[in-house]
Every structure is written in structure tokens, then in C-alpha cells.
Design an enzyme around this catalytic site. Structure first.
Site, short mmCIF file in Angstrom:
data_model
loop_
_atom_site.label_atom_id
_atom_site.label_comp_id
_atom_site.label_asym_id
_atom_site.label_seq_id
_atom_site.Cartn_x
_atom_site.Cartn_y
_atom_site.Cartn_z
N THR A 68 76.06 -29.06 -64.73
CA THR A 68 77.21 -28.36 -64.19
C THR A 68 78.53 -28.79 -64.80
OG1 THR A 68 77.24 -30.04 -62.50
CG2 THR A 68 76.13 -27.99 -61.95
N GLY A 104 79.44 -24.53 -57.26
CA GLY A 104 78.09 -24.31 -57.76
C GLY A 104 77.37 -23.13 -57.14
N GLU A 105 77.68 -22.79 -55.91
CA GLU A 105 76.88 -21.78 -55.20
C GLU A 105 77.60 -20.44 -55.00
OE1 GLU A 105 74.30 -24.01 -53.17
OE2 GLU A 105 75.40 -25.79 -53.78
N ILE A 115 90.75 -25.53 -60.01
CA ILE A 115 89.58 -25.61 -60.89
C ILE A 115 89.82 -26.75 -61.89
CG2 ILE A 115 88.17 -24.37 -62.59
CD1 ILE A 115 88.01 -23.34 -59.62
N GLY A 160 68.39 -27.67 -61.64
CA GLY A 160 67.64 -27.93 -60.42
C GLY A 160 67.71 -26.77 -59.45
N PHE A 161 68.89 -26.20 -59.30
CA PHE A 161 69.12 -25.09 -58.36
C PHE A 161 68.72 -25.45 -56.94
CE2 PHE A 161 67.94 -22.83 -62.46
CZ PHE A 161 69.24 -22.60 -62.84
N GLY A 201 84.05 -27.47 -54.63
CA GLY A 201 82.89 -27.24 -55.50
C GLY A 201 82.63 -25.75 -55.67
N THR A 247 83.63 -25.15 -67.72
CA THR A 247 82.40 -25.37 -66.95
C THR A 247 82.48 -24.64 -65.61
OG1 THR A 247 83.32 -27.47 -66.18
CG2 THR A 247 81.83 -27.55 -68.05
#
Lengths: 750, 327
Positions: A467, A709-710, A634, A236-237, A707, A639
Site C-alpha cells: 500500500t 485502503g477500503e 493525503i 492480502g486484502f 486511511g 500511492t
């Protein structure tokens, strides 16, 4: 901290759904088989600013297989979303499709053809004739009327104007980041199916709960009559955080033809009708002392939004907290244009905001003849100065990231003169940048069920967008119960499950861990209670003080706490004795508001880039990329690493390739396909490395996980342009770095 | 995509007769045709599948040279031993094009007829003289970064996208066809047309005329050849500028040179100017620079593509540096 010390937390566990994906068995949005399905194909506007004078469907209507054609003249009523009036209610675009006869951007849906087959629908869609009364387009800031009123975001501390005026050293530059398009592999898509008054939507979504709420509001039906399913998402980003018009079009069309309707957003419309990262034009002024102490920062951002929505790319936020600086002013101004509504794209706000800040820091370092890393250490923020009074960071180990990264990369061997480092016939350039992302968590409800067959099941209405969310659910359940990973089923991506978070802002991991933990512990407690009360309980013997012995669950067995697991019994025997199918627990957890007010939560990182420049043929490649990340514990190193490295790949694309190019004449994104919108290929990516500095952030959750992700994207573009400068002497302030910029720079210095 | 008739040809004669009669299109790999049919840019009413025709062989010709069937797939041609050893420039050009999946489908004949990637040609809402003669050219005052600096006209500045054809141009390939009026052989340079006032005519083929094979002449011993493609990213992108060269050097002097460019011309661009500047000259940086300047002397930049002129020169110079070094 986890009590068992079980190494499954942190272990590089493979994705539990991995085999479904690589064998093609995983069902993405439009893979769900459906009897009697019909197909919707949009007719999209070919102009950017217009009134629809006439839609002629006479030919299309009579074509084979055509069931209906819906447009503004015959649409069913749709509503606007409640937005901030409600919880979990954010639409990508607030204007419902076909609301009126206005066209606000190129690629806006003006009609949908529904037919028995995709081919018939597409054939007929090409025969729908639309007449427009066009107005001039605005797709560039320079062509827009000057913005009125106060800035959309204003921040100030100290007194930046005089501090800048009197600063002995000044940087004043403007940086431009182009519009970028998310372009996940799986296109946005919906299958809508009505069962009586209830609509079921198969989506590719980053937020099934928000999607459910928004569709309920915009369709005007109760929320319990909307179910949203997104078991898998082909990335999705950020583009799939909020529902876009096609979902409503599919729902309305399915109701009208009384059949399930499948609607896939064509790749070309992925550039218009489902959001993008907007252009940002950012002026950065920095005042400093001769020895490199920051005296003032001004950060001024102009950013386009659409005519129908107010989307703010919060680029100045990061400037207010990254470095220690007493005097700081930030302003953001929006410029409405004839473009689709922008939306968060991986690292929204911070990623575009860091580019000018980190670039300007590099320009300052050069001006002062200081090492760029040293300049950053000189202005290291020990506390978050963006708050008044300042707040301590919950956990910050950025200094260690710099140090480890510099050591591993060999930073001390860097010679600062432009073009001074060589490898064979190529010139090397080195750059580095700081990365950060805010650490936060929301609330979530998770249900964990321990089954009599020895398996477990965890459910939550969050989703895995590729993710690794499925896997960390299983890891926590396994850690707490000792049940092996392959006996744990995780069900996500269904709005009918207990409420879960949207997959955005790198918050899911921190949000769900406490809930999975609480639900698992709760379910274990129930089994323990059952163990104590079962007819032939081996645990009835009184412990010290006459109380029943304290029982725990390890390796899937219930046993006395101070005795080995083998002394106890498998939990399924407890359930069997009670003739129970299962015992389960639902737990809701939420962040502690006091803690989140006491501390500033951020992840940090340092990113180092080497480029190899072949001046003879003007070829620039990234040849090394090292990222060191301080993101707490982590949970899954496989992942987790994948998240960081994937983001670095995206960052290299952002630095060197990506740009959505609008045609001023009709507001069309010209390069609206995968051949012309250039992203990184494997051949563009060198070996990448990532190191985690693992200090659990226990203010956030019991595992101390934040998190990730970014953050891997955050510093890349600025580190690349610094490296490009180091190699070539060309400072690129407008991304992406293009061959023509480098050639022009060479010709100027020649 | 619009409805069309589909048939499979069993013989070359049958295929030619069918397309000449129906005004339809041949389909081989389909990597251009199907793409453009989906965009409604090409709307043939009839499509004749030629994949069953016996045109898929690579054969060494008696007396040297190579005969390449029109249906030989790009990947098969690129990895053919003879091609790799004797016509390296062709193998390199093929492997720099598209993606492995596309190369597995795309054919030799189809690649020669590949359509331009011009944004405006590919969108029926824009004026395009190539797609719709007389409608105008949206590229001239549009975003023309990828467009041609050589061979353009006020009617069209679209580049020819093929890499393979650029290599074949430097190899002085000949195209062999069979049409309604029989067989003919056309040198590749004569095969392509510059747009002039008729950009819709990209080559000399007449309706129904089918490319059956391509021949490459034998090269003198000691010939070296190389292809260099420059672009934004390293794979899966059309050339911003590319250079194909085929040279013989003897005692530090360039005996023979064949020079072609891709990404900069409205057709695969043979530069006799560059060849003239090279032949008989010492293999020196000055010679290379003179040849590069000669090759681009007539280049006309548009608003966004002036850098292509310099990029093409550099590609040529790099190729010359590499191929003229003592082995």
C-alpha cells in the site's frame, strides 16, 4: 499541522522499495534462501462434513524423500488461541490443524506430507488414502436449520415497525452478495525454521505482531520464542490479517523433521483454508415520505459462518450512520455451514452493507421520481445518529464530494428514463453511490535513528502489504529532518521490532504517523542536545535572556531557529564531534480516548459509474468510473491514488464477475482457480479517475490523515447496478450482474 | 503430478513410433497437458517432446490456400500477414483466446486437441465419463452454466474450449496426420467426435498418430470473415458463446456462408442448418434471425445454461450484420 510546510508530505513520491520489487530482489515469504529446507504439501479433505474413518499412509510413507506425514492420529499437541482473553490474539481459524478426526469443510487439512523436495512431497500426498464417514453438507442458507436464539447483532433507535407500516412510500427488497475469495497474487505461505527453542516464521502477513502472539499461544511457547518476518507481502486484502492453519502446520513439521519447512498454500486451497468474504442475504425495508424523507429503515442480514468459528460480517453498521433517519432497526443472524471460516475482505461489513442500502435508495428515488443524488442530499446526516446522544463528525465533506463528482461527471445531463442515453450503437447507464469508511487509529511504537553517516533509519513491527507504508515512514522522517528520502532506511515486517499495528481497517497510516513523528522529533531533540553540549559548539552564544539559542533541524542541518539552515552544521558533524555512531528515539503513541468518544470519525466519498450496454449481444462494460474522496490529508498522492483506483477495479469485479460457487454435493468451491474465478482484467477497466477533497482531520492526528485502503471499493457495486438498471431496466439484486440476468430482463420487456 | 519418462523426438517417424509403442503423450506447448498432469487428470507414463520437429512453418500453397505446421505458435499464426489479410476470422479467434503468454506457447496442433474446461473433468474426485469411462457425469446435475447445449449426450455435456478450431471449422480446414499406418488427411468436421456413449474419444486420432499440419483452402475473392466471442469478461476467459463466419455477399444476396460456433457445442460446431438458411437469401435481419434459429433448433439447455442459446444466436446475427454491410 506540519510546521515546515515541506511539500514532501502529500507529494507523489515513488515507493521507496519499488526498485526491489520490479527487479525481483524483494524477498517474499518463500523467497528466503534456506539450507537443508524440506517441503510440506497438504492432503486436504474432499468432503464437507465427515469423520475421518481411516488415514492410510503406508504407500506414501515409503516413497522417495518422504520425511514424515502428520495427521490427527500422530500430531503434536497444539492449543487454541487466547482470542479476546489477550491483546493481539486473533487467529483466522481457532481450531488448530489436525485437532481431531472431524472434517468441517471441503479443503480442510487432514494431513501434511513433508519431503526433501516439493515434487516428492506432492507425489506422496497424492498417495495418502483417506476414508471418510460423511454426513450431509450444508453450504446454502436454505438447507441450514433455522437459526435459534437472539440475533448476533441487534440495533434499534426510534420505533421502526410502526413508522414503516404507516409510511406513504415503501421499499422492501432482498439483496444477495455471493461469497468472494481474496485471491492475492502471492499465495499464503510459510517457511518455519527452529533455532533451538525458538521458531522463526517467514510469512506473507498483514500483522506480524498478531501472528507472533497467536503462534506463541497455539504452539504453546513463550512469545519471545516466536519471530515473524514479512518484509514484503504480495497483497492480502484482509485474507492475511490473521494466521491460518498452514503456519502452524509448517512450524510443527519443521520441529518434527528438525529442518526448515516451506509450505505454500496451493491456489485451490486459497478458496477454503484462508478465509473469504461470506455470502450475505440482506433484506432492506425503507419507509419514506412522498417527498423523499426517510421515515424508517429495517436492515436484516443472514450470513453463513463456519462450523468452527463465529465470524460476523458487520454489514448493518453503515446503515445506522449513513443517512438521517429517526427510526431504524438492524439485525444480523449467523448460519453455521460447512465452509471454511470467513474473514475480513477489503471493506468488511461496510462494502457488503452499502450494496443493499444504496441499491434500495436508488429504488426509492425511482419510485419517487427523484434524482438519486437529490434523495441523498435530502437525507444527509449532519451528525452520526447511530450514537445516543448523537455525535458530531470529526470532519465530513460529503456534500462537496457529491457536488464535485456530479460536476466533473456531468450528472446534470443524466436523463432518468431507462435506456434513454446513447453513445453510437450503445446505451449508456449512469449510477452513483455514497462511499464511507470509519476513520480510526490505534497505538504504535516507532524507533527512529539518526546515523553519523548522514542517513536515518525508522523501524516498526508493522508491515507494508503493497500500500505504500514504507514510503510514508520515510516521508515523515524526511519532512522532520530534511534528510533526503533516498538516505532513509525503513525496516518493517519483523515482530522483533517495536510493536506496530496490523495492516487492516485502513488504520495504519493514521496510527503510525504520530509515532514516526514523535520518534523523529525525539531523535532530533537528542541531536540538538548533543549540538548544544559538544566541545566546539557554534551554538553556545547565549540567546535572548541568557538562555541558549533555540535550535532546530532543517535540510539535515542543526541551526538556530531564526537563522537559515546554511548558518548551522550538518547533523552528522554533531554526532562525529561526540564520536557517536547514532542517536535514536523510540516513541509510542496512542489515540486520545476522549477525542474518540467525542467525535464520530468517518471518511466519505461519492462514486459515479457509467456503463455501456450493447443490447444486440448483451454485452455490459463499465465505461467510466469517477471517485471523489474525503479522507483528510493525503500523505502520498501516488500511492493514495493507487489505493483508490485499485479498489475501484476490485469493485468492478465485485459488481460484474466475482462469485465463489460451492457444489452442494461435496461443499467444494468449484471455480477454485484463476481461470474459473473471474476477476477484472485490464480489458475490463476503463480510464479511472479519482479526486481527493483534502480537509485534514486534525482530531485524528497532526497531519489530519485518514486511511484509504477500503473506501474506494465501498460504493462501486451499487453504483454499477444502478447504472445497469438505468441502461437496461433490469434491477440486479443478486451479485454479480450476469449475462443471463440481462438477457432474461430483455426478453421480459420485449 | 506423477513420475513420467521424458524424451525428445528428432524426427516425425521417431515421435510416432515412440508414442505408438509407449502409449505416451506428445508434448508441444504443454499448456493443456502439463496443466492436467498437475491435477492428475492426465497421467502419461511417457512424454515425447516434439518441439524440435520441423513443423513450425506457415506456407502458401500453390494454387492458393495455406499450410500451417502443427508447431506454429498461436501468436505467430495470429499475427501472420496472410492470415490477417485472408483469414481474418482465424487471427481474431486466436487473439481472443487465453493470454499472450499462453498464446506464445500454445501450438496449432495442441490447440486442436485442447481439453475441456469442465470443472468435473478437471477434478478426479468427481464422476466423469470423459476422464473415466462409465463413472457417470457430475455436470448433468451440477453447476452446468459453462456446458454445451449442442451435441451433448446423457454421458457428457462438456464443451470444446478452442476458439481457433471454431474459426478453422468455418474455414473448412483439413487436418493432416502421420500415424503408425502412414499419413492421412481428415476434414476438421470429421476429425472431432461428439461424445455419444464414448466421451473419452474426442477425435479420430489413433494412438501414436501425430498432427503434422493443417491446411486451409483458398477463399473466393470478396470473402469476409469475422469472429465474435461473448463471455463474462473481456479477456482470458473461455467463450460462453462465440461465432465464426465466412461469407460472400453479392448484390445484397448471400452467395456462400460458412458458420461455426464455439462455447456451445461438445465439439467446434459447424452449422449447416444456418448455412442453408443463409445461402441464396437476401442479407436482411429476417434472414439472419432465421439462420440463428435454425442453428440452435436442436439445442438442449441444461439447468444453468439456457441463455447460451440466445447468446449464440446474437453472436451470429451481429457477425452477419457486420460482414454483409456494403463495404
Amino acid at each position: 499541522m506540519s510546521t515546515s510546510g515541506n511539500s514532501i508530505i502529500g507529494a507523489p513520491i515513488q515507493r521507496i522499495e519499488g526498485s526491489l520489487k520490479v527487479t525481483g530482489a524483494a524477498r517474499y515469504a518463500v523467497d528466503h534462501p534456506m539450507d537443508n529446507i524440506a517441503f510440506g504439501v497438504p492432503v486436504a479433505s474432499t468432503v464437507g462434513n465427515a469423520r475421518i474413518a481411516r488415514i492410510d499412509t503406508s504407500i506414501a510413507q515409503r516413497m522417495p524423500g518422504v520425511l514424515t506425514i502428520i495427521h490427527h492420529g500422530n500430531t503434536d499437541q497444539l492449543f487454541r488461541p487466547a482470542g479476546q482473553l489477550e491483546q493481539s490474539s486473533r487467529a483466522g481459524e481457532v481450531r488448530p490443524p489436525f485437532e481431531d478426526d472431524k472434517v468441517y469443510y471441503y479443503g480442510q487439512y487432514v494431513a501434511v506430507v513433508v519431503a526433501n523436495t516439493f515434487e516428492q512431497a506432492q507425489d506422496a500426498a497424492a498417495k495418502v488414502k483417506v476414508q471418510y464417514e460423511t454426513q450431509p453438507n450444508v453450504v446454502e442458507i436454505a438447507d441450514a436449520p433455522p437459526p435459534q436464539g437472539p440475533p448476533r447483532i441487534h440495533y434499534a433507535r426510534g420505533n421502526a415497525d410502526p413508522a414503516f407500516e404507516s409510511a406513504p412510500v415503501k421499499i422492501d427488497e432482498t439483496y444477495v452478495l455471493p461469497p468472494e475469495t481474496h485471491n492475492p497474487m502471492e499465495m499464503h505461505a510459510t517457511i518455519a525454521k527452529w533455532e533451538g527453542e525458538k521458531v522463526i516464521l517467514y510469512e506473507s502477513s498483514q500483522g506480524v505482531v498478531n501472528h507472533q502472539h497467536v503462534l506463541s499461544e497455539m504452539l504453546g511457547i513463550p512469545v519471545d520464542q516466536v519471530q515473524v518476518l514479512s518484509p514484503f507481502c504480495g497483497s492480502g486484502f484482509g485474507g492475511k490479517l490473521f494466521p491460518w492453519p498452514h503456519s502452524l502446520v509448517a512450524a510443527m513439521a519443521a520441529k518434527r523433521v528438525n529442518r526448515p519447512v516451506k509450505f505454500v498454500v496451493p491456489r485451490a486451497l486459497m478458496f477454503t483454508a484462508v478465509g473469504h468474504r461470506p455470502l450475505t442475504q440482506q433484506r432492506m425495508r425503507i419507509g419514506a415520505t412522498q417527498d423523499g424523507k426517510l421515515l424508517s429503515i429495517h436492515h436484516d442480514v443472514f450470513q453463513p459462518t463456519s462450523m468452527v468459528d463465529t465470524y460476523v460480517e458487520a454489514a448493518t453498521g453503515v446503515t445506522t450512520m449513513l443517512y438521517s433517519c429517526e427510526n431504524l432497526t438492524a439485525n444480523q443472524t449467523l448460519v453455521p455451514m460447512n465452509i471454511g471460516t470467513p474473514t475480513p475482505m477489503r471493506g468488511p461489513g461496510i462494502v457488503p452493507g452499502l450494496f443493499p442500502l444504496e441499491s434500495a435508495m436508488d429504488e426509492l428515488a425511482i419510485k419517487l421520481n427523484l434524482d438519486p443524488l437529490e434523495l441523498r442530499l435530502k437525507n444527509y446526516a449532519e451528525q452520526d445518529e447511530s450514537f445516543s446522544p448523537v455525535r458530531p463528525f470529526s470532519s465530513k465533506h460529503l456534500r462537496e464530494c457529491y457536488q464535485i463528482g456530479a460536476e466533473k461527471f456531468g450528472w446534470s445531463k443524466r436523463t432518468p428514463q431507462v435506456g434513454s442515453m446513447k453513445s453510437g450503437d450503445e446505451i449508456l447507464g449512469w449510477g452513483m453511490a455514497t462511499a464511507t469508511w470509519h476513520a480510526s487509529r490505534g497505538s504504535a511504537t516507532v524507533r527512529v535513528r539518526l546515523n553519523a553517516d548522514g542517513t536515518a533509519r525508522a523501524t516498526c513491527a508493522t508491515q507494508d502489504i503493497g500500500t505504500g507504508t514504507y514510503t510514508i515512514f520515510a516521508q515523515v522522517v524526511s519532512e522532520k529532518t530534511g534528510i533526503p528520502i533516498d538516505k532513509i532506511e525503513v525496516v518493517l515486517g519483523d515482530s522483533s521490532l517495536p510493536d506496530g499495528p496490523t495492516s487492516g481497517g485502513s488504520t495504519v497510516t493514521a496510527t503510525i504517523l504520530p509515532a514516526v513523528s514523535a520518534a523523529t522529533n525525539g531523535a532530533i531533540d537528542r541531536v540538538i542536545a548533543a549540538a548544544q553540549t559538544m566541545p566546539s559548539s557554534p551554538f553556545k552564544r547565549a540567546g535572548a535572556g541568557g538562555d541558549p539559542p533555540k535550535l532546530i533541524m532543517t535540510a539535515g542541518r542543526i541551526h538556530v531557529a531564526d537563522q537559515p539552515p546554511e548558518s548551522g552544521i550538518p547533523f552528522q558533524e554533531v554526532l562525529a564531534q561526540h564520536r557517536l555512531a547514532a542517536l535514536e528515539m523510540e516513541s509510542r503513541t496512542a489515540p486520545d480516548p476522549t477525542t474518540s468518544r467525542q467525535f464520530s470519525g468517518h471518511s466519505f466519498g461519492a462514486q459515479f459509474i457509467e456503463v455501456a450496454w450493447d443490447p444486440g449481444i448483451a454485452r455490459m462494460r463499465v465505461s467510466r468510473a469517477l471517485t471523489v474522496i474525503d479522507a483528510g490529508k493525503i500523505i502520498n498522492h501516488r500511492t493514495g491514488r493507487n489505493q483508490i483506483l485499485g479498489a475501484v477495479v476490485m469493485g468492478i469485479g465485485m459488481a460484474l464477475f466475482e462469485e465463489t460457487i460451492y457444489d452442494k454435493r461435496n461443499a467444494k468451491p468449484l471455480n477454485n482457480n484463476f481461470a474459473d474465478y473471474i476477476v477484472s482484467t485490464n480489458a475490463d477497466i476503463p480510464d479511472l479517475d479519482c479526486i481527493f477533497v483534502e480537509y485534514p482531520d486534525l482530531h485524528l492526528n497532526e497531519y489530519g490523515a485518514r486511511g484509504i485502503g477500503e473506501i474506494g471499493l465501498a460504493g462501486i457495486a451499487s453504483a454499477v447496478t444502478m447504472a445497469v438498471y438505468h441502461a437496461t431496466g433490469v434491477r440486479v439484486r443478486k451479485l454479480p450482474v450476469r449475462i443471463e440476468d440481462l438477457i432474461a430482463g430483455q426478453q421480459m420487456t420485449a | 503430478m506423477q513420475v513420467f519418462r521424458y524424451s525428445q523426438a528428432r524426427t516425425v517417424d521417431g515421435a510416432v513410433e515412440n508414442v505408438a509403442r509407449s502409449g505416451g503423450a506428445f508434448i508441444a506447448g504443454g499448456t493443456t497437458l502439463v496443466d492436467l498432469m498437475k491435477l492428475n487428470v492426465l497421467q502419461p507414463t511417457s512424454v515425447v517432446d516434439i518441439n524440435g520437429l520441423p513443423l513450425d512453418r506457415i506456407e502458401t500453397l500453390p494454387g492458393g490456400g495455406l499450410r500451417i505446421g502443427a508447431l506454429v505458435r498461436n501468436s505467430d499464426l495470429a499475427w501472420n500477414d496472410t492470415v490477417r489479410q485472408q483469414y481474418a476470422v482465424l487471427s481474431e479467434a486466436l487473439l481472443s483466446g487465453a493470454s499472450p503468454q499462453l498464446r506464445n506457447m500454445a501450438t496449432t496442433g495442441g490447440n486442436l486437441l485442447q481439453k475441456t474446461r469442465c470443472y468435473y473433468f478437471r477434478d478426479t474426485n468427481y464422476a466423469c465419463n470423459k476422464r473415466q469411462p462409465g463413472s457417470g457425469c457430475a455436470a448433468l446435475d451440477g453447476f452446468n452454466r459453462i456446458h454445451a447445449v449442442l451435441g451433448g449426450s446423457e454421458h457428457c455435456v462438456a464443451t470444446h474450449p478452442s476458439d481457433m478450431a471454431v474459426a478453422m471449422m468455418a474455414l473448412e480446414a483439413t487436418v493432416h496426420t502421420q500415424g503408425p499406418k502412414g499419413e492421412r488427411a481428415i476434414t476438421l468436421d470429421d476429425f472431432y467426435l461428439v461424445p455419444g456413449s464414448t466421451p473419452d474419444r474426442e477425435n479420430v486420432l489413433v494412438p501414436g498418430e501425430l498432427i503434422t499440419h493443417v491446411t486451409l483452402p483458398a477463399l473466393p475473392s470478396g470473402t469476409r470473415s469475422v469472429y465474435l466471442k461473448l463471455r463474462d469478461r473481456q479477456q482470458y476467459e473461455f467463450a460462453l458463446a462465440s461465432s465464426a463466419i465466412v461469407v460472400n455477399v453479392n448484390g445484397g444476396s448471400i452467395q456462400r456462408a460458412r458458420i461455426a460456433f464455439g462455447g456451445v457445442g461438445t465439439k467446434p460446431w459447424r452449422s449447416r442448418e444456418a448455412e442453408k438458411a443463409l445461402e441464396g437469401q437476401p442479407a436482411s435481419p429476417e434472414t439472419f434471425r432465421r439462420a440463428a434459429d435454425a442453428a440452435m433448433a436442436s439445442a438442449k439447455p441444461l439447468k444453468y445454461n439456457a441463455f447460451k442459446i440466445e447468446l449464440a444466436k446474437r453472436a451470429l446475427i451481429r457477425n452477419l450484420e457486420q460482414t454483409t454491410q456494403a463495404a
